[in-house]
Scaffold this motif. Structure first.
Motif, PDB file in Angstrom:
ATOM      1  N   UNK A   1      38.650  44.739  45.009  1.00 43.06           N
ATOM      2  CA  UNK A   1      38.222  44.176  43.736  1.00 43.06           C
ATOM      3  C   UNK A   1      37.726  45.318  42.874  1.00 43.06           C
ATOM      4  N   UNK A   2      37.940  45.198  41.605  1.00 38.36           N
ATOM      5  CA  UNK A   2      37.610  46.283  40.685  1.00 38.36           C
ATOM      6  C   UNK A   2      36.109  46.528  40.573  1.00 38.36           C
ATOM      7  N   UNK A   3      35.284  45.504  40.820  1.00 35.33           N
ATOM      8  CA  UNK A   3      33.846  45.654  40.605  1.00 35.33           C
ATOM      9  C   UNK A   3      33.256  46.791  41.424  1.00 35.33           C
ATOM     10  N   UNK A   4      33.620  46.877  42.688  1.00 35.65           N
ATOM     11  CA  UNK A   4      33.063  47.917  43.539  1.00 35.65           C
ATOM     12  C   UNK A   4      33.502  49.293  43.071  1.00 35.65           C
ATOM     13  N   UNK A   5      34.766  49.430  42.727  1.00 32.69           N
ATOM     14  CA  UNK A   5      35.259  50.714  42.244  1.00 32.69           C
ATOM     15  C   UNK A   5      34.626  51.059  40.902  1.00 32.69           C
ATOM     16  N   UNK A   6      34.453  50.064  40.042  1.00 36.36           N
ATOM     17  CA  UNK A   6      33.845  50.317  38.737  1.00 36.36           C
ATOM     18  C   UNK A   6      32.426  50.838  38.874  1.00 36.36           C
ATOM     19  N   UNK A   7      31.629  50.208  39.724  1.00 32.33           N
ATOM     20  CA  UNK A   7      30.257  50.692  39.928  1.00 32.33           C
ATOM     21  C   UNK A   7      30.282  52.107  40.490  1.00 32.33           C
ATOM     22  N   UNK A   8      31.231  52.376  41.394  1.00 31.97           N
ATOM     23  CA  UNK A   8      31.353  53.713  41.969  1.00 31.97           C
ATOM     24  C   UNK A   8      31.794  54.769  40.966  1.00 31.97           C
ATOM     25  N   UNK A   9      32.372  54.353  39.845  1.00 34.53           N
ATOM     26  CA  UNK A   9      32.770  55.297  38.808  1.00 34.53           C
ATOM     27  C   UNK A   9      31.841  55.269  37.592  1.00 34.53           C
ATOM     28  N   UNK A  10      31.338  54.102  37.199  1.00 33.26           N
ATOM     29  CA  UNK A  10      30.500  53.984  35.998  1.00 33.26           C
ATOM     30  C   UNK A  10      29.127  54.609  36.207  1.00 33.26           C
TER      31      UNK A  10
END
Length: 189
Positions: free
Chosen positions: A114-123
């Motif tokens: 899911x994009x949420x985990x990757x987004x937090x890891x990048x944002x």
């Protein structure tokens, strides 16, 4: 209440949801995502590429399917700590990490692609490095390093979920700049 784990989490076949990364590994085609024989155009490719890399390194299994999301969950926690410590100190940073890791939705998202985990890891790292580049800490010797890392994490966030990811990164910086602006110097005090 039972924890939600993917099927066959003790080994064997991966969960039924990762055909795009499996297709990337098996076909060598990282550009065209395929699921159940049809093109998949729902999401940007980066999370699938990352999972496919883990599949290549560790084999196609449930554990290697879950590992990238979990690692990005930990990256988000680490940069939440660093960002909170930058502003408030160690105790508040530890409390911020406790709140972050206790959010079930993020942990649930780290189990699947899911994009949420990757987004937090990048944002979170992007915000941290842009704040360091802004000179918030007074360390101007390594500004180029903060610029490059901020741009790299911002770029990967955009590759994960599109241009709208620029809004949380730069809106936070805009609000901080607005808050820190010396209003008395322009006669509005």
């Amino acid at each position: 209440w039972r924890p939600r784990l993917p099927p066959n989490s003790t080994g064997g076949s991966p969960p039924p949801r990762p055909p795009p990364p499996r297709h990337i590994v098996q076909s060598g085609d990282g550009v065209r995502l395929v699921r159940e024989g049809h093109d998949w155009r729902d999401k940007p490719h980066l999370p699938f590429w990352i999972t496919a890399l883990f599949f290549k390194l560790g084999g196609i299994s449930a554990q290697t399917y879950i590992l990238p999301g979990f690692l990005f969950h930990l990256i988000g926690a680490y940069y939440t700590y660093r960002l909170a410590r930058l502003f408030y100190g160690r105790d508040t940073a530890l409390l911020a990490v406790l709140v972050y890791v206790s959010v079930f939705n993020l942990m649930d998202a780290s189990i699947e692609i899911k994009a949420e985990t990757y987004l937090i890891g990048f944002i979170m790292p992007a915000c941290y490095y842009w704040l360091r580049y802004d000179g918030l800490t007074g360390d101007n010797r390594l500004r180029w390093k903060y610029l490059l890392l901020g741009a790299a994490f911002t770029g990967t966030a955009v590759m994960t979920n599109g241009r709208f990811t620029l809004f949380p990164i730069f809106r936070g910086l805009g609000c901080l700049g607005h808050y820190r602006r010396p209003w008395h110097s322009v006669g509005l005090s």
